[in-house]
Design an enzyme around this catalytic site. Structure first.
Site, PDB file in Angstrom:
ATOM      1  N   HIS A   1      -6.635  19.518 -22.631  1.00 25.83           N
ATOM      2  CA  HIS A   1      -7.165  20.669 -21.886  1.00 25.83           C
ATOM      3  C   HIS A   1      -6.068  21.721 -21.634  1.00 25.83           C
ATOM      4  O   HIS A   1      -6.354  22.758 -21.030  1.00 25.83           O
ATOM      5  CB  HIS A   1      -7.687  20.238 -20.516  1.00 25.83           C
ATOM      6  CG  HIS A   1      -9.074  19.666 -20.510  1.00 25.83           C
ATOM      7  ND1 HIS A   1      -9.391  18.461 -21.064  1.00 25.83           N
ATOM      8  CD2 HIS A   1     -10.232  20.145 -19.986  1.00 25.83           C
ATOM      9  CE1 HIS A   1     -10.673  18.208 -20.875  1.00 25.83           C
ATOM     10  NE2 HIS A   1     -11.216  19.219 -20.238  1.00 25.83           N
TER      11      HIS A   1
ATOM     12  N   THR B   1      -4.344  -6.375   2.419  1.00 28.23           N
ATOM     13  CA  THR B   1      -3.033  -5.729   2.436  1.00 28.23           C
ATOM     14  C   THR B   1      -2.612  -5.346   3.870  1.00 28.23           C
ATOM     15  O   THR B   1      -3.448  -4.978   4.694  1.00 28.23           O
ATOM     16  CB  THR B   1      -3.087  -4.462   1.553  1.00 28.23           C
ATOM     17  OG1 THR B   1      -3.612  -4.836   0.278  1.00 28.23           O
ATOM     18  CG2 THR B   1      -1.724  -3.836   1.371  1.00 28.23           C
ATOM     19  N   GLU B   2      -1.294  -5.446   4.109  1.00 27.18           N
ATOM     20  CA  GLU B   2      -0.730  -5.065   5.416  1.00 27.18           C
ATOM     21  C   GLU B   2       0.418  -4.081   5.170  1.00 27.18           C
ATOM     22  O   GLU B   2       0.887  -3.958   4.031  1.00 27.18           O
ATOM     23  CB  GLU B   2      -0.216  -6.319   6.131  1.00 27.18           C
ATOM     24  CG  GLU B   2      -1.340  -7.316   6.361  1.00 27.18           C
ATOM     25  CD  GLU B   2      -0.914  -8.560   7.138  1.00 27.18           C
ATOM     26  OE1 GLU B   2       0.308  -8.777   7.297  1.00 27.18           O
ATOM     27  OE2 GLU B   2      -1.821  -9.290   7.576  1.00 27.18           O
TER      28      GLU B   2
ATOM     29  N   THR C   1     -10.040   0.103   2.288  1.00 26.14           N
ATOM     30  CA  THR C   1     -10.954   1.130   1.771  1.00 26.14           C
ATOM     31  C   THR C   1     -12.342   0.972   2.373  1.00 26.14           C
ATOM     32  O   THR C   1     -12.874  -0.143   2.420  1.00 26.14           O
ATOM     33  CB  THR C   1     -11.010   1.031   0.236  1.00 26.14           C
ATOM     34  OG1 THR C   1      -9.686   1.219  -0.262  1.00 26.14           O
ATOM     35  CG2 THR C   1     -11.933   2.091  -0.363  1.00 26.14           C
TER      36      THR C   1
ATOM     37  N   TRP D   1      -4.444   0.100   3.857  1.00 28.00           N
ATOM     38  CA  TRP D   1      -5.242   0.376   2.657  1.00 28.00           C
ATOM     39  C   TRP D   1      -6.608  -0.316   2.688  1.00 28.00           C
ATOM     40  O   TRP D   1      -7.031  -0.885   1.686  1.00 28.00           O
ATOM     41  CB  TRP D   1      -4.481  -0.031   1.391  1.00 28.00           C
ATOM     42  CG  TRP D   1      -3.279   0.799   1.145  1.00 28.00           C
ATOM     43  CD1 TRP D   1      -1.991   0.403   1.207  1.00 28.00           C
ATOM     44  CD2 TRP D   1      -3.255   2.206   0.822  1.00 28.00           C
ATOM     45  NE1 TRP D   1      -1.156   1.461   0.933  1.00 28.00           N
ATOM     46  CE2 TRP D   1      -1.913   2.573   0.696  1.00 28.00           C
ATOM     47  CE3 TRP D   1      -4.254   3.175   0.638  1.00 28.00           C
ATOM     48  CZ2 TRP D   1      -1.520   3.879   0.391  1.00 28.00           C
ATOM     49  CZ3 TRP D   1      -3.860   4.475   0.336  1.00 28.00           C
ATOM     50  CH2 TRP D   1      -2.511   4.803   0.219  1.00 28.00           C
TER      51      TRP D   1
ATOM     52  N   THR E   1       3.044  -6.251   3.712  1.00 34.03           N
ATOM     53  CA  THR E   1       2.620  -7.319   2.790  1.00 34.03           C
ATOM     54  C   THR E   1       1.583  -6.790   1.825  1.00 34.03           C
ATOM     55  O   THR E   1       0.492  -6.381   2.243  1.00 34.03           O
ATOM     56  CB  THR E   1       2.005  -8.509   3.563  1.00 34.03           C
ATOM     57  OG1 THR E   1       2.969  -8.972   4.511  1.00 34.03           O
ATOM     58  CG2 THR E   1       1.641  -9.638   2.627  1.00 34.03           C
ATOM     59  N   GLY E   2       1.947  -6.782   0.544  1.00 30.68           N
ATOM     60  CA  GLY E   2       0.999  -6.330  -0.466  1.00 30.68           C
ATOM     61  C   GLY E   2       0.776  -7.427  -1.495  1.00 30.68           C
ATOM     62  O   GLY E   2      -0.093  -8.277  -1.341  1.00 30.68           O
ATOM     63  N   SER E   3       1.643  -7.438  -2.511  1.00 27.85           N
ATOM     64  CA  SER E   3       1.468  -8.417  -3.584  1.00 27.85           C
ATOM     65  C   SER E   3       1.622  -9.852  -3.094  1.00 27.85           C
ATOM     66  O   SER E   3       0.948 -10.759  -3.585  1.00 27.85           O
ATOM     67  CB  SER E   3       2.503  -8.159  -4.683  1.00 27.85           C
ATOM     68  OG  SER E   3       2.392  -6.834  -5.130  1.00 27.85           O
TER      69      SER E   3
ATOM     70  N   GLU F   1      -6.140  -4.569  -6.369  1.00 26.18           N
ATOM     71  CA  GLU F   1      -6.587  -5.891  -6.866  1.00 26.18           C
ATOM     72  C   GLU F   1      -5.531  -6.572  -7.716  1.00 26.18           C
ATOM     73  O   GLU F   1      -5.827  -7.171  -8.745  1.00 26.18           O
ATOM     74  CB  GLU F   1      -7.897  -5.777  -7.635  1.00 26.18           C
ATOM     75  CG  GLU F   1      -9.056  -5.541  -6.717  1.00 26.18           C
ATOM     76  CD  GLU F   1     -10.216  -4.911  -7.429  1.00 26.18           C
ATOM     77  OE1 GLU F   1     -10.117  -4.639  -8.622  1.00 26.18           O
ATOM     78  OE2 GLU F   1     -11.217  -4.677  -6.746  1.00 26.18           O
TER      79      GLU F   1
END
Ligand SMILES: Cc1cc2nc3c(=O)[nH]c(=O)nc-3n(C[C@H](O)[C@H](O)[C@H](O)COP(=O)(O)OP(=O)(O)OC[C@H]3O[C@@H](n4cnc5c(N)ncnc54)[C@H](O)[C@@H]3O)c2cc1C
Length: 536
Positions: A493, A265-266, A297, A295, A269-271, A518
């Site tokens: 809760h 990822t940039e 990780t 992103w 630019t993702g998908s 992903e």
């Protein structure tokens, strides 16, 4: 054009779950076939995105129902509840697109309608919830002795070593303790699905999933996600690495000596992965990398970054190459590295509400040198990076199905215990039918997620390439389940579910990320699951 109904053949001896599997598959197949014609075998997907999204979901749910028909007999009741709810929903999913697909009548035949009515009946669902309360949310899933032992060992490791630290790591946004990595490495967790010939254990994908699940039950970010990155790089290397690269890297991944970050990822630019812009240009001694990534990780602690970069001016996927980029380890939220030749790599973690522990970085390369030997696939790998990355992601998606099941299991357990203790109007809230119904649905959704994830793991063992679509389905389904079930658990809760001191709030925050990475959910449905269904 109208796509007429084919009668589904039911035998009187078919169990309700098998009836549902046959009925749901028949409906899904009819919708997929109509969508295939409408979209010209997927070529016109973008003209019919909602249709393709819907058929991807319906086919996924039909596959889950089919897997639910095969789960061990001990799970038959809860599997029927899960299958019935899914089957009941399929006509609603298809309703908006039925006219354009010419599907006509979406009603089930009598046997399937009866099975649905049996499964979704509140007493059936409440009984599952009541059983879950009695068992404190622990669900039995019978396995063969070897897999049972693997699961029991990981569970005891995760409960002893990881769980006591999970809340602190989350609240203080700490890095995964080094001790977790060392101990997981000693236990062989990084090599579970790497072949023995490369130093792994060759236990296969189901062992890897069970391990991931148990670690994620204790903490998604501080343990459950540690295996994902080496898994993605290992699968890319197995698919397209040179013999030397396999010998060099796979044993080091299997032993946990080398920790990995994945950088696709940039910022812009993702998908649209084929549009990756970060450049790698030939330079004396190898390749010079320049560009920004987002992103990434674990980029701080990682020893290498599996980097997708553009190596030619050719637009699209053909210009992309996969690199193994060495870097020094850093333990903080920011880092800066310099090479003797002047190359730099800087990174800064972006703050996130959950998925803490690994830290996800924005990073920037400037003339960072990578030796020729670290182009995955060597000369033959130049321009093949996209395909290799996708081979890695297929494994990553399967693994994320396991991560989602682990977080979901944790939410079920916490909620089952909470509703047994919390009293309102003079009774434990778990005594109320509606609470049991919600909890019963939580459990049944989890069983569906597990059924498809385990089935995908076994299918990946048999044929990785052929099983990639079902691994994507497992990811799509199990991640939705994790989001839904953690939120339902939070609701049960009450206000305390929103308090940081209750782990359910961490599960909610962690689960939210699962449908994003992903392949963000709409893209996974359209371009992975949908495409594979339509192209047949
Ligand atoms: C905590 C976290 C950790 C991550 N870790 C990593 C990592 O380690 N390595 C890595 O490389 N990446 C990582 N990612 C990035 C992740 O994979 C991307 O966020 C994801 O692929 C989506 O890309 P994007 O964020 O650019 O969204 P976009 O691509 O901008 O998509 C946003 C939305 O736009 C819509 N959309 C986009 N394209 C289309 C289309 N063609 N048709 C219809 N709708 C469309 C969809 O609704 C989509 O949800 C991580 C992300 C997070 C949040």
């Amino acid at each position: 054009m109208r796509h007429g109904r084919k009668r589904t053949i039911y035998s009187p001896r078919m169990a309700d779950r098998e009836v549902l599997a046959a009925a749901a598959s028949a409906l899904a197949d009819r919708a997929v076939e109509a969508a295939r014609i409408l979209t010209n075998a997927g070529a016109a997907t973008d003209d019919h995105q909602v249709v393709v999204d819907r058929i991807a979901y319906v086919a996924t749910e039909a596959r889950v129902i089919a897997e639910l028909a095969r789960v061990p007999a001990e799970l038959a009741d809860v599997a029927l509840v899960a299958a019935a709810e899914l089957a009941a929903n399929i006509p609603h999913r298809l309703a908006p697109v039925a006219p354009v697909l010419g599907l006509g009548e979406l009603r089930y035949e009598a046997a399937a309608a009866h099975a649905i009515a049996t499964g979704i009946a509140p007493p059936a669902v409440e009984a599952i919830g009541a059983a879950a309360i009695a068992a404190e949310g622990r669900l039995t899933w019978p396995l063969d002795p070897e897999l049972s032992e693997i699961r029991a060992n990981v569970r005891s490791f995760a409960e002893r070593e990881v769980a006591p630290h999970a809340e602190r790591i989350h609240h203080l946004d700490e890095l995964v303790p080094e001790r977790f990595i060392t101990e997981m490495a000693n236990l062989g967790y990084f090599g579970l699905s790497i072949p023995e010939s490369y130093g792994g254990l060759s236990f296969g994908n189901l062992a890897m999933i069970l391990t991931t699940e148990e670690l994620s039950r204790a903490s998604l970010a501080a343990a459950g996600s540690l295996i994902t990155r080496p898994e993605i790089l290992a699968k890319a290397l197995i698919a397209g690495g040179t013999a030397d690269q396999k010998q060099t890297w796979l044993p080091r991944l299997a032993s946990g000596e080398v920790m990995v970050a994945i950088s696709v990822t940039e910022p812009n630019t993702g998908s649209d992965v084929a549009s990756v812009a970060c450049r790698a240009d030939r330079a004396p001694g190898g390749w010079s990398i320049t560009g920004a990534k987002a992103w990434c990780t674990f980029a701080g602690r990682a020893d290498v970054i599996a980097l997708l970069a553009r190596t030619s001016d050719e637009p699209g996927a053909r210009g992309l190459t996969l690199f193994i980029v060495d870097k020094p380890r850093f333990l903080g939220h920011e880092f800066e590295a310099r090479q003797p030749g002047g190359g730099t790599l800087v990174g800064k973690a972006d703050r996130t509400p959950g998925y803490r522990g690994m830290h996800s970085f924005s990073i920037a390369f400037d003339r960072w040198l990578v030796p020729d030997a670290q182009v995955v696939g060597g000369d033959a790998g130049i321009g093949r990076g996209f395909a290799l990355q996708m081979a890695g992601f297929a494994a990553g998606r399967l693994q994320t199905g396991g991560r989602a099941c682990g977080v979901t299991q944790a939410a079920v357990e916490q909620t089952a215990r909470y509703v047994a203790e919390r009293k309102q109007f003079g009774r434990a809230i778990g005594d109320y039918g509606l609470t049991r119904y919600h909890l019963g649905r939580m459990v049944s959704r989890l069983v569906g997620a597990r059924a498809i994830t385990y089935a995908a793991a076994l299918a990946m063992d048999a044929d990785e390439r052929a099983a990639a679509p079902v691994a994507a389905m497992a990811k799509l389904f199990a991640c939705d389940v994790a989001v839904e079930v953690t939120q339902l658990g939070q609701l049960l809760h009450g206000g305390w579910g929103y308090a940081e001191e209750y782990p359910i709030s961490r599960y909610v925050a962690d689960a939210q990320v699962l449908p994003i990475f992903e392949g963000v959910k709409p893209i996974l449905a359209l371009k992975v699951v949908g495409r594979s269904l339509l192209a047949r």
